[in-house]
Design an enzyme around this catalytic site. Sequence first.
Site, mmCIF file in Angstrom:
data_model
loop_
_atom_site.group_PDB
_atom_site.id
_atom_site.type_symbol
_atom_site.label_atom_id
_atom_site.label_comp_id
_atom_site.label_asym_id
_atom_site.label_seq_id
_atom_site.Cartn_x
_atom_site.Cartn_y
_atom_site.Cartn_z
ATOM 1 N N LYS A 1 90.377 53.643 51.112
ATOM 2 C CA LYS A 1 91.003 54.968 51.062
ATOM 3 C C LYS A 1 89.921 55.951 50.624
ATOM 4 C CE LYS A 1 95.465 56.817 49.601
ATOM 5 N NZ LYS A 1 95.883 57.346 50.882
ATOM 6 N N GLU B 1 98.454 53.039 62.926
ATOM 7 C CA GLU B 1 99.316 53.653 61.899
ATOM 8 C C GLU B 1 99.508 55.108 62.277
ATOM 9 O OE1 GLU B 1 97.333 53.772 58.075
ATOM 10 O OE2 GLU B 1 95.411 54.276 58.984
HETATM 11 N N1 PMP Z 1 98.008 55.243 56.080
HETATM 12 C C1 PMP Z 1 97.208 56.248 55.672
HETATM 13 C C2 PMP Z 1 96.083 56.671 56.534
HETATM 14 C C3 PMP Z 1 97.451 56.873 54.440
HETATM 15 O O1 PMP Z 1 96.649 57.866 54.025
HETATM 16 C C4 PMP Z 1 98.532 56.450 53.644
HETATM 17 C C5 PMP Z 1 98.785 57.093 52.314
HETATM 18 N N2 PMP Z 1 99.205 58.422 52.447
HETATM 19 C C6 PMP Z 1 99.362 55.418 54.123
HETATM 20 C C7 PMP Z 1 99.046 54.816 55.329
HETATM 21 C C8 PMP Z 1 100.510 54.918 53.309
HETATM 22 O O2 PMP Z 1 100.028 54.222 52.191
HETATM 23 P P1 PMP Z 1 100.801 54.200 50.782
HETATM 24 O O3 PMP Z 1 102.125 53.615 51.042
HETATM 25 O O4 PMP Z 1 99.950 53.374 49.910
HETATM 26 O O5 PMP Z 1 100.905 55.621 50.344
#
Ligand code: PMP
Length: 289
Positions: free
Chosen positions: A149, A182
């Site tokens: 991230k 995603e």
């Molecule tokens: N994919 C991306 C690219 C993200 O930035 C996020 C978080 N906003 C998610 C998926 C979802 O992850 P999480 O459930 O950990 O927030």
Amino acid sequence: MKVYLNGSLVEESDAKISVFDHGLLYGDGIFEGIRLYQNCIFKLEEHLIRLEKSAKAILLAIPLSRAEMAEAISETCRANDLVDGYIRVLVTRGVGSLGLSHTSCKQPQVVIIADTITLYPEEFYTEGLRIITSPTRRINPAALPPMVKSLNYLNNILAKADAQRSGCLEALMLNDQGYVAECTGDNVFIRAGDGWFTPPTEAGALKGITRGAVLELMEELGMPCQERNLTRYDIWTADEMFLTGTAAEVIPVVEVDERTIGEGVPGSRTHRLLEAFQKKARQDGRFLR
Ligand code: PMP
């Protein structure tokens, strides 16, 4: 608002980072987005582990231990009298020379912002989202693992811009093989008949903390979900679809690329799951002492 900056809580206007920080110069750094529900931090340990793994992957040493980071996060929430909100944790590479070399940066910077949260408007939970497939492909995991991230979200920002140009709030991103990875800030789930499916993280997705919690809940609710590569055809012909993310929680999708998903209204199972998730989120958190 008080912001945590390298061990001190400072006023928002004094929370400043150098223009020579590689976080700014190159997007060299990592972050987490975490929810606070009624004084409890949801999945704190999981978020801190993901932060540590992101740091390890990019050769960044976080200057705080896990326990110190947890305490710093709690302290920032308390300093802002926050009961419900969104916590942003950033670790930047720090100040360095104008070259790319990370070794010129001697002191990583830690920033924690705890604020109220802006959610998707309620109507999208009751009526569902309309989304498109972005022409912008998700970055190849061999180039930069999407599990990291990182502070460089340009790939997702370009896809989000594609969505906005089409009047949508989200966009589906495919990997370079054409499989669904995603959305720009959320993970993807679909139902085909009795089966539930989500792309494996190797398809190019962030390993969402909400995704993990939802996978567990689906198991408990008797709607187990398999990780499988999904094509656009699978999405277009799905009977039900939703996205998951820290900010969005569980949000239904009713249209993709002008194809109606299921009956064109949020599915009853998605509603059940959202309710179960919201209950869990308010029960499972780590209390701010
Ligand atoms: N994919 C991306 C690219 C993200 O930035 C996020 C978080 N906003 C998610 C998926 C979802 O992850 P999480 O459930 O950990 O927030």
